[in-house]
Design an enzyme around this catalytic site. Structure first.
Site, PDB file in Angstrom:
ATOM      1  CB  THR A  66      22.875   4.236   8.080  1.00  0.00           C
ATOM      2  OG1 THR A  66      22.190   3.905   9.299  1.00  0.00           O
ATOM      3  CG2 THR A  66      22.655   5.702   7.739  1.00  0.00           C
ATOM      4  CB  SER A 115      10.145   7.477  11.400  1.00  0.00           C
ATOM      5  OG  SER A 115       9.697   7.674  12.728  1.00  0.00           O
ATOM      6  CG  ASP A 144      14.234  -0.009  11.583  1.00  0.00           C
ATOM      7  OD1 ASP A 144      14.093   0.085  10.353  1.00  0.00           O
ATOM      8  OD2 ASP A 144      13.777  -0.973  12.248  1.00  0.00           O
ATOM      9  CG  ASN A 203      12.683   1.472   6.014  1.00  0.00           C
ATOM     10  OD1 ASN A 203      11.879   0.835   5.334  1.00  0.00           O
ATOM     11  ND2 ASN A 203      12.863   1.229   7.311  1.00  0.00           N
ATOM     12  CG  HIS A 212      10.495   1.618  11.621  1.00  0.00           C
ATOM     13  ND1 HIS A 212      10.660   0.262  11.475  1.00  0.00           N
ATOM     14  CD2 HIS A 212      10.356   1.840  12.949  1.00  0.00           C
ATOM     15  CE1 HIS A 212      10.633  -0.313  12.666  1.00  0.00           C
ATOM     16  NE2 HIS A 212      10.453   0.620  13.576  1.00  0.00           N
ATOM     17  CB  SER A 237      -0.966  -0.001   1.186  1.00  0.00           C
ATOM     18  OG  SER A 237      -0.308   0.167   2.417  1.00  0.00           O
TER      19      SER A 237
END
Ligand code: GAR
Length: 196
Positions: free
Chosen positions: A141, A136, A145, A107, A109, A13
Protein backbone atom coordinates in the site's frame (compact mmCIF):
# COMPACT_ATOMS: atom_id res chain seq x y z
CA UNK A 1 -2.48 -18.47 -15.76
CA UNK A 2 -1.51 -15.30 -13.93
CA UNK A 3 1.37 -13.24 -15.28
CA UNK A 4 3.99 -12.12 -12.75
CA UNK A 5 6.51 -9.28 -13.05
CA UNK A 6 9.36 -9.31 -10.52
CA UNK A 7 11.13 -6.06 -9.56
CA UNK A 8 14.69 -6.28 -8.27
CA UNK A 9 17.64 -4.06 -7.39
CA UNK A 10 20.37 -6.58 -6.58
CA UNK A 11 21.38 -10.21 -6.65
CA UNK A 12 17.85 -11.43 -7.06
CA UNK A 13 17.95 -14.59 -4.94
CA UNK A 14 14.26 -14.13 -4.06
CA UNK A 15 13.49 -13.54 -7.75
CA UNK A 16 15.19 -16.86 -8.59
CA UNK A 17 13.22 -18.67 -5.88
CA UNK A 18 9.97 -17.18 -7.20
CA UNK A 19 10.76 -17.87 -10.85
CA UNK A 20 11.82 -21.48 -10.16
CA UNK A 21 8.59 -22.08 -8.25
CA UNK A 22 6.37 -21.08 -11.18
CA UNK A 23 6.33 -24.35 -13.11
CA UNK A 24 3.98 -27.26 -13.61
CA UNK A 25 0.52 -26.74 -12.13
CA UNK A 26 1.51 -23.43 -10.52
CA UNK A 27 -1.19 -20.83 -11.23
CA UNK A 28 1.33 -18.19 -12.40
CA UNK A 29 4.25 -17.68 -14.75
CA UNK A 30 7.05 -15.06 -14.72
CA UNK A 31 6.76 -12.64 -17.65
CA UNK A 32 9.28 -9.92 -16.77
CA UNK A 33 12.16 -9.17 -14.42
CA UNK A 34 12.62 -5.42 -14.10
CA UNK A 35 15.55 -3.73 -12.35
CA UNK A 36 16.11 -0.09 -11.45
CA UNK A 37 19.81 -0.62 -11.95
CA UNK A 38 21.58 -2.13 -14.97
CA UNK A 39 24.18 -3.68 -12.60
CA UNK A 40 21.60 -5.79 -10.75
CA UNK A 41 23.06 -9.30 -10.70
CA UNK A 42 19.60 -10.81 -10.96
CA UNK A 43 19.20 -9.62 -14.57
CA UNK A 44 21.66 -12.21 -15.88
CA UNK A 45 20.05 -14.90 -13.74
CA UNK A 46 16.65 -14.00 -15.21
CA UNK A 47 17.84 -14.15 -18.81
CA UNK A 48 19.58 -17.47 -18.05
CA UNK A 49 16.13 -18.73 -17.00
CA UNK A 50 14.62 -17.45 -20.25
CA UNK A 51 12.67 -14.61 -18.65
CA UNK A 52 12.38 -11.22 -20.38
CA UNK A 53 14.26 -8.44 -18.60
CA UNK A 54 14.10 -4.66 -18.54
CA UNK A 55 15.91 -1.84 -16.79
CA UNK A 56 14.31 1.43 -15.73
CA UNK A 57 17.19 3.38 -14.18
CA UNK A 58 15.94 5.68 -11.42
CA UNK A 59 18.98 7.98 -11.55
CA UNK A 60 18.08 10.13 -14.61
CA UNK A 61 14.84 11.08 -12.85
CA UNK A 62 16.66 12.61 -9.90
CA UNK A 63 14.17 13.59 -7.21
CA UNK A 64 11.18 13.24 -9.57
CA UNK A 65 9.82 10.02 -8.14
CA UNK A 66 6.50 10.38 -9.97
CA UNK A 67 8.30 10.45 -13.34
CA UNK A 68 10.35 7.36 -12.41
CA UNK A 69 7.18 5.57 -11.39
CA UNK A 70 5.43 6.57 -14.62
CA UNK A 71 8.34 5.05 -16.54
CA UNK A 72 8.10 1.87 -14.46
CA UNK A 73 4.37 1.71 -15.18
CA UNK A 74 4.89 2.18 -18.94
CA UNK A 75 7.36 -0.70 -19.03
CA UNK A 76 5.12 -2.88 -16.90
CA UNK A 77 2.07 -2.12 -19.06
CA UNK A 78 3.81 -3.78 -22.01
CA UNK A 79 4.12 -6.98 -19.97
CA UNK A 80 0.55 -6.72 -18.61
CA UNK A 81 1.28 -8.38 -15.25
CA UNK A 82 -1.54 -9.60 -13.02
CA UNK A 83 0.84 -9.61 -10.05
CA UNK A 84 3.97 -7.55 -9.31
CA UNK A 85 6.45 -9.05 -6.85
CA UNK A 86 8.96 -6.69 -5.27
CA UNK A 87 11.99 -8.85 -4.48
CA UNK A 88 14.81 -6.80 -3.00
CA UNK A 89 13.56 -3.75 -4.91
CA UNK A 90 15.17 -0.91 -2.97
CA UNK A 91 13.17 2.09 -4.23
CA UNK A 92 10.17 3.41 -2.33
CA UNK A 93 7.01 3.41 -4.47
CA UNK A 94 4.52 6.25 -4.06
CA UNK A 95 0.78 6.64 -4.23
CA UNK A 96 0.44 6.92 -8.00
CA UNK A 97 2.24 3.67 -8.70
CA UNK A 98 0.53 1.85 -5.87
CA UNK A 99 -2.89 3.13 -6.98
CA UNK A 100 -2.27 2.10 -10.62
CA UNK A 101 -1.45 -1.47 -9.54
CA UNK A 102 -3.65 -1.58 -6.47
CA UNK A 103 -4.08 -4.97 -4.84
CA UNK A 104 -1.57 -6.56 -7.22
CA UNK A 105 1.78 -5.73 -5.59
CA UNK A 106 3.52 -8.02 -3.11
CA UNK A 107 6.74 -7.26 -1.23
CA UNK A 108 9.10 -9.28 0.94
CA UNK A 109 10.59 -7.46 3.89
CA UNK A 110 13.30 -8.90 6.16
CA UNK A 111 11.60 -8.38 9.51
CA UNK A 112 8.60 -9.59 11.46
CA UNK A 113 6.33 -6.70 10.50
CA UNK A 114 5.04 -4.46 11.96
CA UNK A 115 8.50 -4.37 13.56
CA UNK A 116 11.36 -2.66 11.74
CA UNK A 117 9.89 -1.09 8.66
CA UNK A 118 12.54 0.45 6.43
CA UNK A 119 16.24 -0.40 6.41
CA UNK A 120 18.80 -2.18 8.66
CA UNK A 121 16.18 -4.58 9.99
CA UNK A 122 18.57 -7.24 11.29
CA UNK A 123 20.80 -4.75 13.09
CA UNK A 124 17.71 -3.25 14.73
CA UNK A 125 16.38 -6.68 15.85
CA UNK A 126 19.78 -7.53 17.40
CA UNK A 127 20.08 -4.10 19.02
CA UNK A 128 16.62 -4.52 20.56
CA UNK A 129 17.60 -7.88 22.07
CA UNK A 130 14.84 -9.75 20.19
CA UNK A 131 15.01 -13.53 20.49
CA UNK A 132 13.20 -13.99 17.17
CA UNK A 133 13.57 -12.42 13.76
CA UNK A 134 12.31 -13.29 10.33
CA UNK A 135 10.65 -12.04 7.20
CA UNK A 136 7.21 -10.98 6.03
CA UNK A 137 5.40 -10.94 2.70
CA UNK A 138 2.78 -8.22 2.49
CA UNK A 139 0.49 -6.48 0.07
CA UNK A 140 1.95 -3.11 -0.90
CA UNK A 141 0.00 0.00 0.00
CA UNK A 142 1.11 3.63 0.02
CA UNK A 143 2.34 3.19 3.61
CA UNK A 144 5.98 1.99 3.52
CA UNK A 145 6.13 -1.71 4.56
CA UNK A 146 2.67 -1.17 6.02
CA UNK A 147 0.24 -3.22 3.89
CA UNK A 148 -1.61 -6.34 5.07
CA UNK A 149 0.74 -9.21 5.96
CA UNK A 150 0.14 -12.41 3.93
CA UNK A 151 2.88 -14.53 5.46
CA UNK A 152 5.72 -14.62 7.95
CA UNK A 153 8.62 -16.93 8.73
CA UNK A 154 10.50 -16.92 12.05
CA UNK A 155 14.04 -17.82 12.99
CA UNK A 156 15.85 -17.62 16.34
CA UNK A 157 18.29 -14.82 17.09
CA UNK A 158 21.42 -16.12 18.87
CA UNK A 159 23.48 -14.06 21.34
CA UNK A 160 26.52 -13.93 19.08
CA UNK A 161 24.58 -12.96 15.93
CA UNK A 162 25.71 -10.13 13.71
CA UNK A 163 23.44 -8.57 11.07
CA UNK A 164 25.20 -10.79 8.50
CA UNK A 165 24.78 -14.07 10.37
CA UNK A 166 21.15 -13.24 11.07
CA UNK A 167 20.54 -12.30 7.42
CA UNK A 168 22.09 -15.62 6.39
CA UNK A 169 19.54 -17.42 8.60
CA UNK A 170 16.57 -15.37 7.38
CA UNK A 171 17.29 -15.42 3.62
CA UNK A 172 16.64 -19.17 3.09
CA UNK A 173 13.32 -18.66 4.87
CA UNK A 174 12.51 -15.82 2.46
CA UNK A 175 13.12 -18.28 -0.37
CA UNK A 176 10.53 -20.66 1.15
CA UNK A 177 8.00 -18.08 2.26
CA UNK A 178 7.70 -15.89 -0.84
CA UNK A 179 6.95 -18.73 -3.30
CA UNK A 180 4.41 -20.20 -0.86
CA UNK A 181 2.58 -16.87 -0.49
CA UNK A 182 2.72 -16.19 -4.25
CA UNK A 183 1.27 -19.61 -5.08
CA UNK A 184 -1.68 -19.00 -2.79
CA UNK A 185 -2.14 -15.37 -3.84
CA UNK A 186 -2.16 -16.32 -7.54
CA UNK A 187 -4.91 -18.81 -6.73
CA UNK A 188 -6.94 -16.10 -4.98
CA UNK A 189 -6.10 -17.26 -1.45
CA UNK A 190 -5.05 -14.51 0.95
CA UNK A 191 -4.98 -16.58 4.15
CA UNK A 192 -1.86 -15.88 6.17
CA UNK A 193 1.08 -18.31 5.91
CA UNK A 194 3.29 -18.96 8.96
CA UNK A 195 6.60 -20.81 8.65
CA UNK A 196 9.18 -21.57 11.30
C1 GAR B 1 16.20 -9.63 0.81
O1 GAR B 1 16.67 -9.97 2.09
C2 GAR B 1 14.92 -8.82 0.92
O2 GAR B 1 14.08 -9.22 1.96
C3 GAR B 1 15.47 -7.45 1.18
O3 GAR B 1 16.59 -7.33 0.34
C4 GAR B 1 17.16 -8.63 0.13
C5 GAR B 1 17.25 -8.86 -1.36
O4 GAR B 1 17.97 -10.03 -1.64
N1 GAR B 1 14.49 -6.44 0.91
C6 GAR B 1 14.45 -5.26 1.51
O5 GAR B 1 15.25 -4.92 2.36
C7 GAR B 1 13.31 -4.37 1.07
N2 GAR B 1 13.38 -3.11 1.75
P1 GAR B 1 17.84 -10.72 -3.07
O6 GAR B 1 18.14 -9.64 -4.12
O7 GAR B 1 18.90 -11.79 -3.06
O8 GAR B 1 16.46 -11.27 -3.20
Amino acid sequence: SKQVAILISGGGSNMVALAQSMTGDHPARPVLVLANNADAGGLQKASDMGIATAVVDHRPFGKDRAAFEAALTRTLEQARPDIICLAGFMRVLGTEFVTRWQGKILNIHPSLLPKYKGLHTHARAIEAGDDQAGCSVHLVTAELDGGPVLGQARVPVFPDDTPDTLAARVLPMEHRLYPEVLRRFAAGDQTVVNLS
